[in-house]
Design a protein around this motif. Structure first.
Motif, PDB file in Angstrom:
ATOM      1  N   THR A  28       0.729  -1.148  -0.041  1.00 55.90           N
ATOM      2  CA  THR A  28       0.044  -0.026  -0.092  1.00 55.90           C
ATOM      3  C   THR A  28       1.088   1.171  -0.172  1.00 55.90           C
ATOM      4  OG1 THR A  28      -0.121  -0.240   2.641  1.00 55.90           O
ATOM      5  CG2 THR A  28      -1.868  -1.061   1.399  1.00 55.90           C
ATOM      6  N   ARG A  30       1.110   3.784  -2.165  1.00 53.75           N
ATOM      7  CA  ARG A  30       0.824   4.887  -3.004  1.00 53.75           C
ATOM      8  C   ARG A  30      -0.529   5.648  -1.927  1.00 53.75           C
ATOM      9  NH1 ARG A  30      -0.297   2.323  -8.354  1.00 53.75           N
ATOM     10  NH2 ARG A  30      -2.250   2.391  -7.518  1.00 53.75           N
ATOM     11  N   TYR A  31      -0.447   5.580  -0.867  1.00 55.45           N
ATOM     12  CA  TYR A  31      -1.367   6.129   0.222  1.00 55.45           C
ATOM     13  C   TYR A  31      -0.832   7.456   1.035  1.00 55.45           C
ATOM     14  CZ  TYR A  31      -4.646   6.182   3.990  1.00 55.45           C
ATOM     15  OH  TYR A  31      -5.581   6.659   4.792  1.00 55.45           O
ATOM     16  N   ASP A  32      -1.480   8.722   0.867  1.00 55.75           N
ATOM     17  CA  ASP A  32      -0.851   9.746   1.711  1.00 55.75           C
ATOM     18  C   ASP A  32      -2.056   9.937   2.955  1.00 55.75           C
ATOM     19  OD1 ASP A  32       0.888  10.265  -0.304  1.00 55.75           O
ATOM     20  OD2 ASP A  32      -0.441  11.079  -1.630  1.00 55.75           O
ATOM     21  N   GLN A 117     -10.262   5.136   1.905  1.00 54.76           N
ATOM     22  CA  GLN A 117      -9.509   4.261   1.252  1.00 54.76           C
ATOM     23  C   GLN A 117     -10.057   3.121   0.387  1.00 54.76           C
ATOM     24  OE1 GLN A 117      -7.905   2.173   4.747  1.00 54.76           O
ATOM     25  NE2 GLN A 117      -6.345   3.642   5.277  1.00 54.76           N
ATOM     26  N   GLN A 121      -5.585   2.109  -4.065  1.00 61.20           N
ATOM     27  CA  GLN A 121      -4.251   2.779  -3.371  1.00 61.20           C
ATOM     28  C   GLN A 121      -3.372   1.275  -3.046  1.00 61.20           C
ATOM     29  OE1 GLN A 121      -6.935   4.304  -0.630  1.00 61.20           O
ATOM     30  NE2 GLN A 121      -6.546   6.192  -0.999  1.00 61.20           N
TER      31      GLN A 121
END
Length: 194
Positions: A28, A30-32, A117, A121
């Motif tokens: 995971t 690509r998670y901000d 979410q 992502q």
């Protein structure tokens, strides 16, 4: 050497396989957001009508084993950190009740809506089937592998694969179908009272 499958592909499991390990993994990165990303594997033991026979046929982090002992979840991994399988489900084909025709393996995102979410992502998601040599074998010898790709942008639940009876044999179906509504939607679709 393991067989790599594509979405929609069906293949027979080795007739001699008694103990199987279903390993699921993902990344995971690509998670901000600020919340942790917690993916959960589940298994649904389904009758001929495509529904659970009873609520206890839903195997997940809150119900780790069905009453026959055929399907066992090894526990919740809340971070997905590290290499290899993030969550594991064991199947003992000799114990699967005769009226269970299919075992659906799914992955959902815990509190996906609240945390903003989705599977867009997630990357490097896979499921693998490994033959276990015995009860103490926690790795197994990989027989099949299905890499899910990155086809899911807004989904919060995935039916990864189905393991189903075909006469006296067991087969594997690489489903790779995404759904919105998370675990609740899957439970309703499979007939679990939630």
């Amino acid at each position: 050497m393991a067989v790599n499958l594509q979405k929609g592909q069906r293949v027979s499991l080795d007739k001699g396989i008694r103990l199987a390990l279903i390993g699921l993994g993902w990344d995971t990165n690509r998670y901000d957001g600020t919340a942790d990303f917690d993916l959960d594997a589940s298994a649904f033991l389904l009758g001929a009508n495509g529904k659970v026979r009873k609520d206890d046929d839903f195997i997940f982090y809150g119900n780790l084993q069905d009453e026959s002992g055929a399907v066992q979840h090894t526990g919740d991994n809340r971070t997905g950190d590290g290499e290899g399988d993030d969550e594991v489900i064991y199947i003992d084909f000799t114990k699967v009740p005769a009226d269970v025709q299919k075992i659906a393996i799914t992955v959902t995102i815990y509190e996906a809506a609240e945390r903003g979410q989705n599977f867009g992502q997630v990357e490097n998601a896979y499921v693998r089937v490994a033959r276990r040599s015995g009860e103490n074998d926690t790795v197994g010898i990989e027989q099949l592998r299905y890499d899910l790709g990155e086809d899911f942008s807004i989904e919060t639940a995935l039916v990864v694969c189905e393991i189903y009876r075909s006469g006296s044999d067991w087969k594997f179906n690489a489903v790779g179908a995404g759904y919105q509504g998370g675990l609740y939607a899957l439970c309703k679709a499979y007939g679990v009272n939630v």
